[in-house]
Design a protein around this motif. Structure first.
Motif, PDB file in Angstrom:
ATOM      1  N   ILE A   2       0.836  -1.200   0.000  1.00  0.00           N
ATOM      2  CA  ILE A   2       0.000   0.000   0.000  1.00  0.00           C
ATOM      3  C   ILE A   2       0.871   1.251   0.000  1.00  0.00           C
ATOM      4  CG2 ILE A   2      -1.746   1.293   1.275  1.00  0.00           C
ATOM      5  CD1 ILE A   2      -2.663  -1.403   2.453  1.00  0.00           C
ATOM      6  N   GLU A   3       0.613   2.125  -0.981  1.00  0.00           N
ATOM      7  CA  GLU A   3       1.284   3.423  -1.047  1.00  0.00           C
ATOM      8  C   GLU A   3       0.258   4.506  -0.739  1.00  0.00           C
ATOM      9  OE1 GLU A   3       3.392   4.364  -4.613  1.00  0.00           O
ATOM     10  OE2 GLU A   3       4.083   2.308  -4.919  1.00  0.00           O
ATOM     11  N   ASP A  25      -0.675  10.616   5.764  1.00  0.00           N
ATOM     12  CA  ASP A  25      -1.794   9.704   6.051  1.00  0.00           C
ATOM     13  C   ASP A  25      -1.344   8.445   6.785  1.00  0.00           C
ATOM     14  OD1 ASP A  25      -3.696  11.331   4.896  1.00  0.00           O
ATOM     15  OD2 ASP A  25      -3.596  10.359   2.930  1.00  0.00           O
ATOM     16  N   MET A  26      -0.050   8.312   7.035  1.00  0.00           N
ATOM     17  CA  MET A  26       0.435   7.086   7.656  1.00  0.00           C
ATOM     18  C   MET A  26      -0.048   6.918   9.088  1.00  0.00           C
ATOM     19  SD  MET A  26       4.245   6.491   6.091  1.00  0.00           S
ATOM     20  CE  MET A  26       4.451   6.265   4.299  1.00  0.00           C
ATOM     21  N   GLY A  27      -0.263   8.042   9.774  1.00  0.00           N
ATOM     22  CA  GLY A  27      -0.793   7.969  11.130  1.00  0.00           C
ATOM     23  C   GLY A  27      -2.187   7.371  11.144  1.00  0.00           C
ATOM     24  N   LEU A  28      -3.033   7.823  10.213  1.00  0.00           N
ATOM     25  CA  LEU A  28      -4.381   7.270  10.099  1.00  0.00           C
ATOM     26  C   LEU A  28      -4.324   5.790   9.736  1.00  0.00           C
ATOM     27  CD1 LEU A  28      -7.459   7.478   9.928  1.00  0.00           C
ATOM     28  CD2 LEU A  28      -7.207   8.303   7.574  1.00  0.00           C
ATOM     29  N   PHE A  29      -3.363   5.439   8.873  1.00  0.00           N
ATOM     30  CA  PHE A  29      -3.225   4.040   8.480  1.00  0.00           C
ATOM     31  C   PHE A  29      -2.937   3.177   9.709  1.00  0.00           C
ATOM     32  CE2 PHE A  29      -0.818   0.308   7.305  1.00  0.00           C
ATOM     33  CZ  PHE A  29      -1.492  -0.182   6.191  1.00  0.00           C
ATOM     34  N   MET A  30      -2.024   3.626  10.568  1.00  0.00           N
ATOM     35  CA  MET A  30      -1.672   2.834  11.739  1.00  0.00           C
ATOM     36  C   MET A  30      -2.850   2.725  12.707  1.00  0.00           C
ATOM     37  SD  MET A  30       1.188   1.806  10.844  1.00  0.00           S
ATOM     38  CE  MET A  30       1.539   0.840  12.316  1.00  0.00           C
ATOM     39  N   GLU A  31      -3.669   3.773  12.769  1.00  0.00           N
ATOM     40  CA  GLU A  31      -4.852   3.723  13.628  1.00  0.00           C
ATOM     41  C   GLU A  31      -5.856   2.685  13.120  1.00  0.00           C
ATOM     42  OE1 GLU A  31      -6.551   7.592  13.833  1.00  0.00           O
ATOM     43  OE2 GLU A  31      -4.754   8.527  14.725  1.00  0.00           O
ATOM     44  N   LYS A  68      -5.031   0.046  11.097  1.00  0.00           N
ATOM     45  CA  LYS A  68      -4.310  -1.070  10.485  1.00  0.00           C
ATOM     46  C   LYS A  68      -5.014  -2.420  10.646  1.00  0.00           C
ATOM     47  CE  LYS A  68      -1.173  -1.909  14.374  1.00  0.00           C
ATOM     48  NZ  LYS A  68       0.250  -1.993  14.806  1.00  0.00           N
ATOM     49  N   GLU A  69      -5.594  -2.677  11.809  1.00  0.00           N
ATOM     50  CA  GLU A  69      -6.255  -3.972  12.003  1.00  0.00           C
ATOM     51  C   GLU A  69      -7.463  -4.113  11.089  1.00  0.00           C
ATOM     52  OE1 GLU A  69      -7.115  -4.699  16.074  1.00  0.00           O
ATOM     53  OE2 GLU A  69      -5.033  -4.465  16.737  1.00  0.00           O
ATOM     54  N   ARG A  70      -8.210  -3.047  10.954  1.00  0.00           N
ATOM     55  CA  ARG A  70      -9.373  -3.042  10.083  1.00  0.00           C
ATOM     56  C   ARG A  70      -8.943  -3.212   8.615  1.00  0.00           C
ATOM     57  NH1 ARG A  70     -13.550   2.053  10.035  1.00  0.00           N
ATOM     58  NH2 ARG A  70     -15.116   1.213   8.584  1.00  0.00           N
ATOM     59  N   PHE A  77      -0.841 -11.177   2.285  1.00  0.00           N
ATOM     60  CA  PHE A  77       0.028 -10.311   3.071  1.00  0.00           C
ATOM     61  C   PHE A  77      -0.322  -8.854   2.778  1.00  0.00           C
ATOM     62  CE2 PHE A  77       2.277 -14.162   1.793  1.00  0.00           C
ATOM     63  CZ  PHE A  77       2.639 -14.695   3.020  1.00  0.00           C
ATOM     64  N   VAL A  78      -0.342  -8.030   3.820  1.00  0.00           N
ATOM     65  CA  VAL A  78      -0.678  -6.612   3.681  1.00  0.00           C
ATOM     66  C   VAL A  78       0.476  -5.798   4.241  1.00  0.00           C
ATOM     67  CG1 VAL A  78      -2.317  -4.796   4.253  1.00  0.00           C
ATOM     68  CG2 VAL A  78      -3.136  -7.145   3.928  1.00  0.00           C
ATOM     69  N   THR A  79       1.104  -4.990   3.387  1.00  0.00           N
ATOM     70  CA  THR A  79       2.278  -4.221   3.790  1.00  0.00           C
ATOM     71  C   THR A  79       2.113  -2.750   3.438  1.00  0.00           C
ATOM     72  OG1 THR A  79       3.397  -4.590   1.673  1.00  0.00           O
ATOM     73  CG2 THR A  79       3.753  -6.234   3.390  1.00  0.00           C
ATOM     74  N   LEU A  80       2.871  -1.898   4.124  1.00  0.00           N
ATOM     75  CA  LEU A  80       2.858  -0.459   3.890  1.00  0.00           C
ATOM     76  C   LEU A  80       4.206  -0.025   3.336  1.00  0.00           C
ATOM     77  CD1 LEU A  80       1.496   2.359   4.214  1.00  0.00           C
ATOM     78  CD2 LEU A  80       2.480   2.437   6.531  1.00  0.00           C
TER      79      LEU A  80
END
Length: 268
Positions: free
Chosen positions: A218-219, A224-230, A232-234, A246-249
């Motif tokens: 995911i790019e 927006d990386m902070g929102l992604f980490m919030e 991430k489980e979803r 596999f899901v990667t950032l």
């Protein structure tokens, strides 16, 4: 806006023009200008392909209605073409050649001699095989001829009250797959579903790259990386449901055309 006036005059001289219309920033401005200059002697022609997100097709319809220009579609199943089954490094060149051929045939059958696209002067700065292919095919690039940059297109669009003036760049779904890794309907739909989910979460600019072993890379913008980490489980849960193993950032963030870095390696 002297460049715009010059383009309007050039359009009038062409008398009848088909605009290759994706609903993106560039082609929307060109469709607007073409309709203003030529009225019913202009048409916006959209390729409806499985590698074009359905959201983009629907938005193209709405934008053409807003402009008032006649809007036509050509259905093209590019997933049956060698350049997507094999996905070679010159995929974009071959894809553009195919699209140009189909559009030019449509134009000829309907009495149009001129086909124009929204390629702009800024596109000359990067690796853009579509520029080479379309120039070979005789497609007219008014924004290149009159040296109109991407930044100017956004500014002109804003002044003309076009809703696309700040629309994020959107490449077809083929760009999510590394060269040499073939596409099929299932893979394309997985990418589209994943990107739709992420946009619905609030990520306006996002790419889900599909790598072997069903890896989703995911790019998105660094801010927006902070929102992604919030979330991430979803995000991981939904992308696993879609079919990714596999899901990667990508920690570098969103960079347009990033997979072009691999061309030299693939072509060896």
């Amino acid at each position: 806006m002297s460049k715009i006036r010059k383009i309007l005059e050039a359009l009038k001289e062409k008398k009848k023009v088909v605009v290759m219309f994706s609903g993106g920033v560039d082609s929307t401005l060109l469709a607007k200008l073409s309709y203003e200059a030529l009225g019913e002697n202009s048409v916006a022609l959209t390729i409806d392909s499985p590698v074009i997100p359905r959201r983009e097709i629907e938005e193209a319809k709405k934008l053409a209605d807003l402009i008032g220009i006649r809007h036509e579609f050509i259905e093209l199943d590019e997933l049956k073409s060698r350049h997507l089954i094999e996905n070679p490094p010159d995929r974009c060149y071959l894809c553009r050649k195919l699209r140009d051929s189909v559009v030019k045939n449509w134009a000829k059958e309907h009495g149009f001699e001129v086909v124009a696209d929204g390629l702009n002067f800024s596109d000359l700065r990067d690796y853009r095989p579509g520029v080479k292919a379309s120039t070979e095919d005789g497609i007219w690039h008014p924004f290149i001829d009159f040296e109109v940059t991407k930044e100017e297109i956004r500014e002109f669009s804003r002044k003309l009250n076009l809703p696309t003036w700040n629309k994020p760049a959107m490449a077809c779904l083929c760009s999510r797959f590394p060269y040499g890794f073939g596409l099929d309907e299932g893979k394309v739909r997985m990418v589209e579903a994943a990107e739709n989910f992420l946009r619905d979460l609030g990520f306006e600019e996002v790419r889900v790259r599909f790598f072997p072993y069903r890896v989703a890379l995911i790019e998105l913008k660094k801010e927006d990386m902070g929102l992604f980490m919030e979330e991430k489980e979803r995000i991981v849960s939904r992308l696993r449901e879609i079919g990714f193993s596999f899901v990667t950032l990508d920690l570098e963030g969103l960079v347009s055309g990033k997979l072009n870095r691999t061309i030299e390696d693939v072509s060896k």
